[in-house]
Write a protein that holds these residues in place. Sequence first.
Motif, PDB file in Angstrom:
ATOM      1  N   ALA A   1       0.832  -1.211   0.000  1.00 28.97           N
ATOM      2  CA  ALA A   1       0.000   0.000   0.000  1.00 28.97           C
ATOM      3  C   ALA A   1       0.866   1.261   0.000  1.00 28.97           C
ATOM      4  CB  ALA A   1      -0.945  -0.003   1.195  1.00 28.97           C
ATOM      5  N   ALA A   2       1.926   1.263   0.803  1.00 30.94           N
ATOM      6  CA  ALA A   2       2.803   2.435   0.854  1.00 30.94           C
ATOM      7  C   ALA A   2       3.511   2.650  -0.478  1.00 30.94           C
ATOM      8  CB  ALA A   2       3.820   2.289   1.986  1.00 30.94           C
ATOM      9  N   SER A   3       3.856   1.568  -1.155  1.00 31.28           N
ATOM     10  CA  SER A   3       4.512   1.687  -2.465  1.00 31.28           C
ATOM     11  C   SER A   3       3.561   2.218  -3.528  1.00 31.28           C
ATOM     12  CB  SER A   3       5.056   0.331  -2.909  1.00 31.28           C
ATOM     13  OG  SER A   3       6.071  -0.093  -2.040  1.00 31.28           O
ATOM     14  N   MET A   4       2.296   1.861  -3.429  1.00 34.01           N
ATOM     15  CA  MET A   4       1.313   2.306  -4.420  1.00 34.01           C
ATOM     16  C   MET A   4       0.841   3.739  -4.165  1.00 34.01           C
ATOM     17  SD  MET A   4      -0.985  -1.163  -4.690  1.00 34.01           S
ATOM     18  CE  MET A   4      -2.238  -0.394  -5.688  1.00 34.01           C
ATOM     19  N   PHE A   5       0.898   4.190  -2.925  1.00 33.70           N
ATOM     20  CA  PHE A   5       0.335   5.486  -2.548  1.00 33.70           C
ATOM     21  C   PHE A   5       0.825   6.656  -3.402  1.00 33.70           C
ATOM     22  CE2 PHE A   5       0.348   9.466  -0.322  1.00 33.70           C
ATOM     23  CZ  PHE A   5      -0.949   9.564   0.155  1.00 33.70           C
ATOM     24  N   PRO A   6       2.154   6.866  -3.567  1.00 36.35           N
ATOM     25  CA  PRO A   6       2.599   8.056  -4.307  1.00 36.35           C
ATOM     26  C   PRO A   6       2.041   8.131  -5.725  1.00 36.35           C
ATOM     27  CG  PRO A   6       4.438   7.086  -3.126  1.00 36.35           C
ATOM     28  CD  PRO A   6       3.288   6.107  -3.029  1.00 36.35           C
ATOM     29  N   ARG A   7       1.866   6.996  -6.339  1.00 36.25           N
ATOM     30  CA  ARG A   7       1.331   6.965  -7.708  1.00 36.25           C
ATOM     31  C   ARG A   7      -0.062   7.579  -7.773  1.00 36.25           C
ATOM     32  NH1 ARG A   7       0.403   1.349 -11.021  1.00 36.25           N
ATOM     33  NH2 ARG A   7      -0.688   2.245 -12.791  1.00 36.25           N
ATOM     34  N   TYR A   8      -0.882   7.315  -6.771  1.00 35.23           N
ATOM     35  CA  TYR A   8      -2.254   7.816  -6.774  1.00 35.23           C
ATOM     36  C   TYR A   8      -2.373   9.205  -6.159  1.00 35.23           C
ATOM     37  CZ  TYR A   8      -3.638   3.262  -8.372  1.00 35.23           C
ATOM     38  OH  TYR A   8      -3.767   2.128  -9.127  1.00 35.23           O
ATOM     39  N   ALA A   9      -1.408   9.600  -5.340  1.00 36.94           N
ATOM     40  CA  ALA A   9      -1.467  10.908  -4.692  1.00 36.94           C
ATOM     41  C   ALA A   9      -0.815  12.001  -5.542  1.00 36.94           C
ATOM     42  CB  ALA A   9      -0.775  10.845  -3.331  1.00 36.94           C
ATOM     43  N   LYS A  10       0.047  11.601  -6.461  1.00 41.32           N
ATOM     44  CA  LYS A  10       0.774  12.580  -7.282  1.00 41.32           C
ATOM     45  C   LYS A  10      -0.151  13.155  -8.349  1.00 41.32           C
ATOM     46  CE  LYS A  10       3.701  11.066 -10.318  1.00 41.32           C
ATOM     47  NZ  LYS A  10       4.854  10.455 -10.957  1.00 41.32           N
ATOM     48  N   PRO A  11      -0.309  14.479  -8.357  1.00 42.00           N
ATOM     49  CA  PRO A  11      -1.151  15.084  -9.400  1.00 42.00           C
ATOM     50  C   PRO A  11      -0.455  15.021 -10.758  1.00 42.00           C
ATOM     51  CG  PRO A  11      -0.104  16.791  -8.096  1.00 42.00           C
ATOM     52  CD  PRO A  11       0.262  15.476  -7.462  1.00 42.00           C
ATOM     53  N   PRO A  12      -1.239  15.022 -11.820  1.00 40.55           N
ATOM     54  CA  PRO A  12      -0.620  15.019 -13.157  1.00 40.55           C
ATOM     55  C   PRO A  12       0.138  16.330 -13.386  1.00 40.55           C
ATOM     56  CG  PRO A  12      -2.994  15.324 -13.318  1.00 40.55           C
ATOM     57  CD  PRO A  12      -2.689  15.059 -11.889  1.00 40.55           C
ATOM     58  N   ALA A  13       1.155  16.250 -14.211  1.00 40.16           N
ATOM     59  CA  ALA A  13       1.929  17.447 -14.546  1.00 40.16           C
ATOM     60  C   ALA A  13       1.030  18.437 -15.281  1.00 40.16           C
ATOM     61  CB  ALA A  13       3.127  17.068 -15.408  1.00 40.16           C
ATOM     62  N   PRO A  14       1.228  19.721 -15.040  1.00 41.49           N
ATOM     63  CA  PRO A  14       0.426  20.723 -15.749  1.00 41.49           C
ATOM     64  C   PRO A  14       0.573  20.557 -17.255  1.00 41.49           C
ATOM     65  CG  PRO A  14       1.729  21.752 -14.005  1.00 41.49           C
ATOM     66  CD  PRO A  14       2.179  20.323 -14.123  1.00 41.49           C
ATOM     67  N   GLY A  15      -0.538  20.561 -17.945  1.00 34.65           N
ATOM     68  CA  GLY A  15      -0.539  20.441 -19.390  1.00 34.65           C
ATOM     69  C   GLY A  15      -0.391  19.024 -19.908  1.00 34.65           C
ATOM     70  N   SER A  16      -0.319  18.045 -18.986  1.00 36.47           N
ATOM     71  CA  SER A  16      -0.163  16.668 -19.458  1.00 36.47           C
ATOM     72  C   SER A  16      -1.496  16.169 -20.006  1.00 36.47           C
ATOM     73  CB  SER A  16       0.317  15.753 -18.335  1.00 36.47           C
ATOM     74  OG  SER A  16      -0.682  15.630 -17.347  1.00 36.47           O
ATOM     75  N   GLU A  17      -1.383  15.354 -21.023  1.00 31.58           N
ATOM     76  CA  GLU A  17      -2.584  14.806 -21.644  1.00 31.58           C
ATOM     77  C   GLU A  17      -2.579  13.296 -21.465  1.00 31.58           C
ATOM     78  OE1 GLU A  17      -3.170  16.048 -25.654  1.00 31.58           O
ATOM     79  OE2 GLU A  17      -2.569  18.092 -25.226  1.00 31.58           O
ATOM     80  N   GLY A  18      -3.700  12.705 -21.676  1.00 35.45           N
ATOM     81  CA  GLY A  18      -3.799  11.254 -21.579  1.00 35.45           C
ATOM     82  C   GLY A  18      -4.160  10.811 -20.176  1.00 35.45           C
ATOM     83  N   PRO A  19      -4.266   9.496 -20.008  1.00 37.71           N
ATOM     84  CA  PRO A  19      -4.676   8.971 -18.702  1.00 37.71           C
ATOM     85  C   PRO A  19      -3.581   9.158 -17.646  1.00 37.71           C
ATOM     86  CG  PRO A  19      -4.060   7.184 -20.165  1.00 37.71           C
ATOM     87  CD  PRO A  19      -4.010   8.455 -20.984  1.00 37.71           C
ATOM     88  N   HIS A  20      -4.023   9.343 -16.431  1.00 36.80           N
ATOM     89  CA  HIS A  20      -3.091   9.415 -15.304  1.00 36.80           C
ATOM     90  C   HIS A  20      -3.745   8.713 -14.121  1.00 36.80           C
ATOM     91  CE1 HIS A  20      -5.573  12.611 -13.595  1.00 36.80           C
ATOM     92  NE2 HIS A  20      -5.602  13.123 -14.803  1.00 36.80           N
ATOM     93  N   ASP A  21      -2.934   8.406 -13.112  1.00 37.47           N
ATOM     94  CA  ASP A  21      -3.409   7.603 -11.990  1.00 37.47           C
ATOM     95  C   ASP A  21      -3.855   8.423 -10.786  1.00 37.47           C
ATOM     96  OD1 ASP A  21      -2.961   5.154 -13.252  1.00 37.47           O
ATOM     97  OD2 ASP A  21      -0.853   5.193 -12.694  1.00 37.47           O
ATOM     98  N   HIS A  22      -3.839   9.744 -10.881  1.00 41.76           N
ATOM     99  CA  HIS A  22      -4.186  10.573  -9.726  1.00 41.76           C
ATOM    100  C   HIS A  22      -5.617  10.257  -9.273  1.00 41.76           C
ATOM    101  CE1 HIS A  22      -4.089  13.896  -6.972  1.00 41.76           C
ATOM    102  NE2 HIS A  22      -5.209  14.356  -7.483  1.00 41.76           N
TER     103      HIS A  22
ATOM    104  N   MET B   1      10.571   7.523  -2.633  1.00 44.98           N
ATOM    105  CA  MET B   1      11.941   7.148  -2.281  1.00 44.98           C
ATOM    106  C   MET B   1      12.007   6.670  -0.824  1.00 44.98           C
ATOM    107  SD  MET B   1      15.410   9.424  -2.043  1.00 44.98           S
ATOM    108  CE  MET B   1      14.705  10.324  -0.685  1.00 44.98           C
ATOM    109  N   THR B   2      11.358   7.390   0.068  1.00 45.69           N
ATOM    110  CA  THR B   2      11.349   7.017   1.486  1.00 45.69           C
ATOM    111  C   THR B   2      10.689   5.659   1.675  1.00 45.69           C
ATOM    112  OG1 THR B   2      11.244   9.356   2.091  1.00 45.69           O
ATOM    113  CG2 THR B   2      10.644   7.768   3.792  1.00 45.69           C
ATOM    114  N   THR B   3       9.607   5.429   0.962  1.00 44.12           N
ATOM    115  CA  THR B   3       8.914   4.142   1.032  1.00 44.12           C
ATOM    116  C   THR B   3       9.809   3.028   0.500  1.00 44.12           C
ATOM    117  OG1 THR B   3       6.775   5.235   0.813  1.00 44.12           O
ATOM    118  CG2 THR B   3       6.859   2.891   0.287  1.00 44.12           C
ATOM    119  N   GLY B   4      10.564   3.307  -0.536  1.00 49.41           N
ATOM    120  CA  GLY B   4      11.508   2.325  -1.064  1.00 49.41           C
ATOM    121  C   GLY B   4      12.562   1.949  -0.038  1.00 49.41           C
ATOM    122  N   ILE B   5      13.051   2.931   0.701  1.00 51.86           N
ATOM    123  CA  ILE B   5      14.026   2.652   1.762  1.00 51.86           C
ATOM    124  C   ILE B   5      13.372   1.807   2.855  1.00 51.86           C
ATOM    125  CG2 ILE B   5      15.421   3.712   3.589  1.00 51.86           C
ATOM    126  CD1 ILE B   5      15.801   6.108   1.599  1.00 51.86           C
ATOM    127  N   PHE B   6      12.156   2.159   3.235  1.00 47.98           N
ATOM    128  CA  PHE B   6      11.393   1.386   4.223  1.00 47.98           C
ATOM    129  C   PHE B   6      11.274  -0.076   3.775  1.00 47.98           C
ATOM    130  CE2 PHE B   6       7.130  -0.271   5.259  1.00 47.98           C
ATOM    131  CZ  PHE B   6       7.204  -0.307   6.650  1.00 47.98           C
TER     132      PHE B   6
END
Length: 176
Positions: A23-44, A150-155
């Motif tokens: 769960a901790a490894s997956m979290f950043p992927r869903y919490a990270k907002p898409p980059a401004p101006g990015s197009e296409g699907p994102h996981d936010h 990165m912190t989660t990876g160290i954990f």
Amino acid sequence: MTKLLLSLHVLASILAVGPITVAASMFPRYAKPPAPGSEGPHDHDTRTAAFLHKICRAYALVGIAVPVLGLATGAQMGVLGDAWLLASIVLTTIAAALLMAMVLPGQRELLVEGAGAGSGSGTEAGAGDGSGGGTLTVAERRSAAARLAMTTGIFNLLWATVVVLMIVRPGSTTGA
């Protein structure tokens, strides 16, 4: 009694630490907002991120059983002074401190910031705890999510090292 304690310790490790690492490894992927101006699907997805944070918090409490059962097993086996066990205790303590001091608060901050920015449901974000007082830009939130990954990876690496030490048990007559 040793076999029972060891079995409970291993089961607790798998059932408590396993979900936290995933769960901790997956979290950043869903919490990270898409980059401004990015197009296409994102996981936010703030709701998914909030659910993953809830898993991490709940299993962190259950995870207390892992070192408790580990110490009981080590005492029963008479190995509390062995270097491999002492190293495992130190690494486990560091991993627990990292989880409590950086991973969970980092998740909470991203959720509170995400809720404050209107990017989804923040009802499960632990609002009202005083964190996230300022508002972060999208770039700052993306950077915070990367640091959290990165912190989660160290954990996770710390836990993997503990598992290897538990299996190999350097200097043990039953080790490799």
